[in-house]
Design an enzyme around this catalytic site. Structure first.
Site, PDB file in Angstrom:
ATOM      1  N   GLY A  75      15.288   6.596   4.063  1.00 29.15           N
ATOM      2  CA  GLY A  75      14.094   5.803   4.424  1.00 29.15           C
ATOM      3  C   GLY A  75      13.091   6.632   5.194  1.00 29.15           C
ATOM      4  O   GLY A  75      13.464   7.414   6.061  1.00 29.15           O
ATOM      5  N   GLY A 135       0.795  -1.210   0.000  1.00 25.42           N
ATOM      6  CA  GLY A 135       0.000   0.000   0.000  1.00 25.42           C
ATOM      7  C   GLY A 135       0.828   1.260   0.000  1.00 25.42           C
ATOM      8  O   GLY A 135       0.329   2.341  -0.275  1.00 25.42           O
ATOM      9  N   GLN A 136       2.114   1.129   0.322  1.00 24.05           N
ATOM     10  CA  GLN A 136       2.910   2.342   0.493  1.00 24.05           C
ATOM     11  C   GLN A 136       3.476   2.869  -0.820  1.00 24.05           C
ATOM     12  O   GLN A 136       4.019   3.954  -0.857  1.00 24.05           O
ATOM     13  CB  GLN A 136       3.993   2.115   1.551  1.00 24.05           C
ATOM     14  CG  GLN A 136       5.186   1.283   1.134  1.00 24.05           C
ATOM     15  CD  GLN A 136       4.905  -0.188   1.014  1.00 24.05           C
ATOM     16  OE1 GLN A 136       3.906  -0.624   0.471  1.00 24.05           O
ATOM     17  NE2 GLN A 136       5.828  -0.998   1.490  1.00 24.05           N
ATOM     18  N   GLY A 140       9.142   5.582   5.706  1.00 17.82           N
ATOM     19  CA  GLY A 140       7.819   5.086   6.081  1.00 17.82           C
ATOM     20  C   GLY A 140       7.539   4.985   7.565  1.00 17.82           C
ATOM     21  O   GLY A 140       6.459   5.316   8.023  1.00 17.82           O
ATOM     22  N   GLU A 141       8.488   4.498   8.339  1.00 17.46           N
ATOM     23  CA  GLU A 141       8.210   4.249   9.743  1.00 17.46           C
ATOM     24  C   GLU A 141       8.499   5.465  10.605  1.00 17.46           C
ATOM     25  O   GLU A 141       7.838   5.717  11.605  1.00 17.46           O
ATOM     26  CB  GLU A 141       9.053   3.075  10.220  1.00 17.46           C
ATOM     27  CG  GLU A 141       8.677   1.803   9.498  1.00 17.46           C
ATOM     28  CD  GLU A 141       9.593   0.659   9.847  1.00 17.46           C
ATOM     29  OE1 GLU A 141       9.250  -0.084  10.759  1.00 17.46           O
ATOM     30  OE2 GLU A 141      10.653   0.531   9.219  1.00 17.46           O
ATOM     31  N   ALA A 162      12.269  -1.880   8.305  1.00 16.53           N
ATOM     32  CA  ALA A 162      13.106  -0.761   8.686  1.00 16.53           C
ATOM     33  C   ALA A 162      13.188   0.285   7.577  1.00 16.53           C
ATOM     34  O   ALA A 162      14.229   0.903   7.346  1.00 16.53           O
ATOM     35  CB  ALA A 162      14.507  -1.236   9.088  1.00 16.53           C
ATOM     36  N   SER A 163      12.107   0.462   6.855  1.00 17.45           N
ATOM     37  CA  SER A 163      12.006   1.527   5.844  1.00 17.45           C
ATOM     38  C   SER A 163      13.162   1.512   4.855  1.00 17.45           C
ATOM     39  O   SER A 163      13.747   2.537   4.541  1.00 17.45           O
ATOM     40  CB  SER A 163      11.940   2.897   6.525  1.00 17.45           C
ATOM     41  OG  SER A 163      10.909   2.934   7.464  1.00 17.45           O
TER      42      SER A 163
END
Ligand code: FES
Ligand code: FES
Lengths: 916, 293
Positions: free
Chosen positions: A872, A641-642, A874-875, A681-682
């Site tokens: 990175g 989804g990302q 996302g997280e 971990a993105s």
């Protein structure tokens, strides 16, 4: 089965079905009518909204609507929105605005919005929010959806042209159309629950109903006699290792007789049957006997003398400590020192799509397993271990996936499904109920953190000591490395002359805890960022000034003993939020002058996040020139989804110099794509993106070399464009199809490899805390609190992140907005209470009405090693949101909150406490 | 075997119920019944859908009262111009039930029969002193809504042989106003921690002629704060009056703890704030215009 004929109109077509009239409309649409655009996100209980369709133009929950009710009426599903040749303006706007991430909520959102716009052509943002409220979205934070609806409204009113995706050109940093969005807005995307397979069997699970018990006996004879039951599988039916490999120490796939079951939901047996009903009957018919054991839910109880033995050495799974500098001396020299305790809760990812895995024996004689995961190659390995099969006998494919946030890293559903397929030789699907997902999928670790901070009166930080206890619940489930991540996050992007940071994971009988957006970092950052705010208050110092004065600079040696390998943009991030922070402070102060029962507060938090610490530093991807002169990228960067599918295509297109539409991506399929490591971990954009760029670069070089031969020109004079290579000097050109034919003629592989390798840049290091890749961010929250009830509303969030370089702007913003709303949930709403919480009816996810106004500030301090300078993301965006909100609330009420979620009850108790 | 029937009249519906001797059940919106059937709590052989019966979908504003058909949905109540403008508590309570997609199906009458102690429809019905028209084979009666609750989740209306066809509530001749307050763990799609409806009717001299305060979930059934109401009777409207009434309501209410929602202590602690706001708002609305309706 009781059946009745029901005739109604669906998507302007008259249909007749013969069904149980009391069955939910959802089952009729998804079953006999094959309209799988309506999704199921909860257990037919009205709590998720994913099933929403229009009945006579009005949104209704299809899971709560009996089929009998629609006779003679008109139903519209997402499949009926688009005209034959054009998307409906709402669909186009959702794509153009980046309102589609995993897409699982999208059909319901589109239909709810359509009903609104049919009634109110020019809605205010509040009316849009009201119309979408209660349709849950876990990915987007709702902001882009609201914007898309408003833009579509303008189109429908004829004021603006239909939304066109800004560009399909390979422009890094622009707004690119996602490669999979059209399928998601039309309902065509096939998630695992939508797939139709002839002869499909259904798997259901017998689970322990006890918090802690020994399995005394298991008798499945009666279950095997249930009509429709094909197999009942228990521990002795597992051909290989009864476990989940290195993912989880000592966690059986199915508990053998004699073993202890350490949590409610611990799996005991699988029932595989022709229908879900037969499977359920089979599960109920298994005769089980338990010896109930004492249990412990809290870390303190699990560590107390005389505590029940759960697992490991004294119920401790793992521990780590980092000491740098002279802590006793620093504490002695401190002019100010504070010691505080912070607590966080169990959280459930609540991806809108539940854990669902499908498997079948494929034509090549392999087991093919399809399901949402972060690591197809890891799943392949775990399945092989449990089934005692060679790796090549197993193919794992990632389908369109309805969100994960770490929740779908658990291999259990994969291995269990593979076992069912192996033992029956037939296709089988395992689909968790939402209740099962709450009981049996990994959660976020609850922490108890004891922090001590020391500083000079002028605000120079001297020391940080942290003692962190992470509750890993009943099983390891990927919790082993939590202490390492907790320690790193705990110190943050600050200059500490001395630290003593220790963390351990402790077994309890709560739900197993595992990966969850930020893997063990957000809880530690919460404690430190709240304590920094308390320190600022104690020093009567501006919290932003305190952080800036102590911020680590790029290239500086950190408190970890090494300097950052990637550029560090924390100072830039703080500078970006500062004007907003000052403006919000002024706004809150003006508001509070009224001295009414409602007060505003503004809070700030920073963070760093070490990304990429998960798996190898050497990553591979492939790029191929296809026979027709286009390109295909092969890699493993799972997209749940990302938007990694899109990002990979974009980076390849940019490198090659062709339009993105000319690049296809084969992603996350062990049968076709190389192993590019785990998506955790993105790391995808940075590491896999690096490998994709390398592969594209290599392919481009070979391709131009071969084209140069054909054109009789020097390779470096040639231009690679859409479908052709041209020579600007001679104006000669050759099509890429001709070049591809030449590859084949001379026997050169059209598929070439690329490698992204940091292992030589960051030489072999044995320190477990080592990996000098950090991103930073800072959030500012403005909240409003009712002093009479303790209710808190987040009004504004400013979210600044150093992303290195933006690849796809809406996707980067969407990641951050989604994380911010998840932060609102973690800060104020969400908590799994072992023994009480059952599902979405009592786990309170943020709805559209919980959404603050979110301003995302993308700070681009170019990275040194990643492709195009990316880092990175996302997280990381999850980390500062929670402490910013809690700091803001503490400021609003004039009391300190140290536990999340800050429920109205906790907030009111703090308001009415004496101590400030 | 569940059959699904859509009778065209109340008489036909009753005949169907009778025919099935307790195994048929009235369904309107179905938003509560379907989960109950899934969990096995209810196992009707026949669902008698009354939403097609003419006349049950109407809202009638008469001189002395407002009458609402049993199949009027919460969305229709919420959006009805007269109710929006004059019966604020009802419009706001209707907007509090679940979310829009639920309000599009769920009905006020169904909410009453469900008989939960914090049902938004029940709390507002108590404050409006509503009555329900209940019909069965023996005839029809108008009964105060307050008399319909036998215990948590238990109604005196038996949907296997009876149905509510209408709900009505008075429109006092004097100036009056209503208000709605609700606290919950999130802004919507949530059961209330406390919900509260109030109605104030003013006397000609500007004093309080009558007051109602309904609260949930603070007892086994939807609750009226009788002592607070009695105190308000003939009291002078003033902030201190609201505060004292709120304190009395807090004393009478007996909420319970639920680990997933709120403790008894918390629920009790916020009652004064909610009741005070409700009374102040209702008073403001009563005085806003000469006579609201
Ligand atoms: S499936 Fe209908 S609301 Fe969740
Ligand atoms: S995009 Fe809304 S749930 Fe994933």
């Amino acid at each position: 089965m009781p059946r009745q004929d029901i005739t109604f109109t669906v998507n302007r077509r008259t249909v007749s079905v013969t069904v149980d009239p009391a069955a939910p409309l959802l089952d009729v649409l998804r079953g006999p009518l094959g309209l799988t655009g309506a999704k199921q996100g909860c257990d037919y209980e009205g709590e998720c909204g994913a099933c929403t369709v229009l009945l006579d133009g009005q949104p209704v929950r299809a899971c709560l609507t009996p089929a009998g009710k629609v006779a003679g009426r008109e139903v519209l599903t997402v499949e009926g929105l688009a005209a034959a040749d054009a998307l409906y303006p709402l669909q186009a706007a959702f794509i153009a605005h980046g309102a589609v991430q995993c897409g699982f909520c999208t059909p319901a959102m589109l239909l709810s919005a359509k009903a609104l716009l049919d009634r109110v052509p020019d809605p205010t943002p509040d009316q849009v929010i009201e119309a979408l409220d209660g349709q849950l979205c876990r990915c987007t934070g709702y902001a882009k959806i609201v914007a898309a609806v408003q833009s579509a409204a303008a189109t429908l009113r004829g004021e603006v042209a239909p939304a066109a995706p800004a560009t399909a050109a390979p422009v890094i940093g622009g707004s690119a159309l996602r490669v999979d969005s059209v399928a998601k807005v039309t309902g065509a995307a096939q998630y695992v629950e939508d797939m139709r397979v002839p002869g499909l069997l259904h798997v259901q699970v017998l689970r322990s109903p006890h918090h802690h018990a020994r399995l005394l006996a298991l008798d499945a004879a009666a279950a095997r006699r249930v009509p429709g039951v094909v197999a009942v599988l228990a521990a002795e039916d597992i051909p290989g290792e009864n476990g989940l490999g290195d993912y989880s120490e000592d966690e059986p796939l199915l508990a053998p007789v004699g073993a202890t079951l350490r949590m409610v939901g611990a799996p005991i047996a699988l029932v595989v049957a022709e229908t879900p009903a037969a499977a359920a009957e089979g599960v109920a018919a298994i005769d089980v006997r338990y010896d109930i054991l004492p249990h412990a839910f809290e870390v303190a109880d699990a560590l107390a003398p005389g505590a029940p033995h759960i697992a490991g050495d004294g119920n401790v799974l793992s521990a780590e400590q980092l000491q740098m500098g002279d802590l006793p001396a620093a504490l002695a020299a401190a002019e100010v020192s504070l010691a505080r305790e912070y607590r966080t809760a169990y959280l459930e990812h609540s991806a809108l799509e539940r854990e669902t895995v499908l498997g079948y024996p494929d034509d090549a004689g392999r087991l093919t397993i399809i399901g949402g995961t972060h690591e197809p190659y890891y799943q392949q390995k775990y399945i092989a271990g449990a089934l005692a099969l060679p790796l090549e006998q197993i193919r794992v494919i990632l389908p369109p996936t309805g969100g994960s946030f770490g929740g779908k890293q658990d291999p259990w559903p994969f291995v269990a499904t593979a076992l069912a397929v192996l033992r029956t030789g037939r296709p089988a699907r395992l689909m968790f109920t939402r209740r099962e997902s709450f009981a049996a999928s990994p959660k976020r670790h609850p922490y108890v953190v004891h922090n001590r901070i020391a500083a000079t009166r002028a605000g120079r930080l001297l020391a940080l000591r942290a003692e962190i206890d992470a509750n890993t619940g009943a099983y390891d489930s990927g919790g082993k490395y939590i202490p390492n991540y907790a320690i790193i996050a705990s110190g943050g992007p600050y200059r500490w002359p001395a630290v003593d940071l220790s963390a351990r994971t402790v077994y309890t009988n709560g739900p197993k805890a595992g990966q969850y957006r930020g893997y063990g970092t957000a809880q530690a950052a919460f404690a430190t960022e709240c304590l920094l705010d308390e320190l600022a208050q104690a020093l009567d110092m501006d919290p932003l000034a305190l952080r800036r004065a102590n911020a680590l600079l790029d290239g500086e040696t950190t408190w970890l003993g090494y300097s950052t390998g990637e550029s560090l943009g924390f100072v830039e991030v703080l500078a970006a939020v500062e004007p907003h922070y000052r403006a919000l402070l002024a706004d809150a102060a003006a508001f509070n002058e009224a001295a009414g029962p409602v007060r505003r507060g503004v809070g700030l938090a920073g963070m760093w996040y070490r990304f990429g610490k998960s798996g190898s530093l050497r990553i591979e991807a492939h790029a191929e020139l296809t026979r027709d002169g286009q390109f295909t990228i092969y890699c493993t960067a799972p997209d749940y989804g990302q938007g990694t599918n899109t990002a990979m295509a974009q980076m390849a297109a940019e490198t090659l110099g062709v339009p993105r539409a000319h690049v296809a991506v084969v992603n996350a399929d062990t049968g076709r794509a190389p192993d590019s490591g785990i998506q955790g971990a993105s790391r995808a954009t940075y590491f896999v993106g690096g490998a994709v760029v390398s592969a594209a670069t290599n392919l481009r070089a070979v391709l131009l070399g071969i084209a140069a031969e054909l054109l009789d020109a020097a390779p470096d004079t040639l231009m690679l464009q859409a479908g052709r290579v041209t020579s600007p000097t001679t104006h000669a050109e050759v099509t890429l199809a001709e070049v591809a034919a030449e590859f084949d003629r001379i026997g050169h592989a059209r598929r070439v490899r690329g490698v992204f390798d940091l292992s030589d840049r960051f030489p072999a290091e044995t320190r477990p805390t080592y990996l000098p890749l950090f991103v930073t961010g800072a959030h500012v929250a403005e909240v409003e609190t009712d002093l009479r009830t303790g209710e808190v509303r987040v009004l504004r969030m400013i979210a600044a992140h150093d992303v290195g370089r933006v690849i796809n702007r809406p996707d980067a913003e969407g990641q951050i907005e989604g994380a911010v709303l998840m932060g609102v949930g973690a800060a104020l709403l969400e908590e799994v209470l072992p023994g009480h919480t059952t599902g979405l009816a009592d786990y309170y996810l943020p709805t559209a009405r919980s959404m603050p106004q979110i301003d995302v500030l993308l700070v681009e301090v170019a990275g040194r090693h990643g492709p195009f300078g990316v880092k990175g993301l996302g997280e990381a965006a999850m980390l500062p949101a929670v402490p910013a909100i809690i700091n803001a609330t503490s400021r609003a009420i004039g009391r300190r909150l140290r536990a999340i979620p800050a429920t109205p009850e906790r907030v009111l108790a703090a308001i009415r406490s004496d101590a400030a | 075997m569940t059959t699904y029937v859509t009778p065209a009249s109340v008489e036909a519906a009753l005949a169907l119920l009778d025919e099935h001797r307790g195994r048929a059940r009235i369904i309107a919106g179905g938003t509560d019944l379907l989960p109950d059937m899934r969990s096995g709590k209810r196992t009707p052989a026949c669902l008698v859908d009354i939403t097609g019966i003419p006349g049950l979908r109407e809202i009638r504003v008469a001189a002395g009262h407002v009458e609402v058909g049993a199949c009027v949905t919460f969305a229709e109540l919420r959006d009805h111009p007269f109710i929006r403008q004059h019966i604020h508590a009802l419009a706001e309570a209707a907007a509090s039930v679940g979310v829009a997609a639920i309000q599009n199906a769920a009905t006020w009458a169904g909410n009453l029969v469900q008989a939960m102690p914090a049902a938004d429809g029940a709390i507002v019905a108590l404050a409006l002193e509503a009555e329900a028209r209940i019909v069965d084979l023996s005839g029809e009666t108008w009964q105060p809504v307050a008399s319909l609750f036998a215990g948590p989740g238990r109604s005196t209306v038996d949907p296997t042989r009876q149905l509510i066809t209408h709900i009505r509530f008075p429109r006092p001749a004097a100036a009056w106003g209503t208000a709605w307050q609700r606290a919950g763990r999130r802004p919507s799609l949530i059961l209330p921690t406390i919900n509260c409806a109030a109605r104030l009717i003013l006397a000609a001299d500007g004093g309080i002629a009558a007051a109602t305060i309904a609260l949930g979930p603070v007892a086994a059934t939807p609750f009226r704060a009788a002592r607070a109401e009695a105190f308000l009777h003939a009291a002078r409207p003033a902030p201190a009056t609201w505060a004292e009434a709120a304190r009395l309501a807090q004393e009478e209410a007996q909420p319970r703890s639920n680990p997933l929602r709120a403790s008894r202590a918390y629920r009790s602690a916020i009652i004064p704030a909610l009741v005070e706001s409700a009374l102040a708002t209702a008073y403001g609305r009563a005085t806003e215009k000469e006579s609201p309706c």
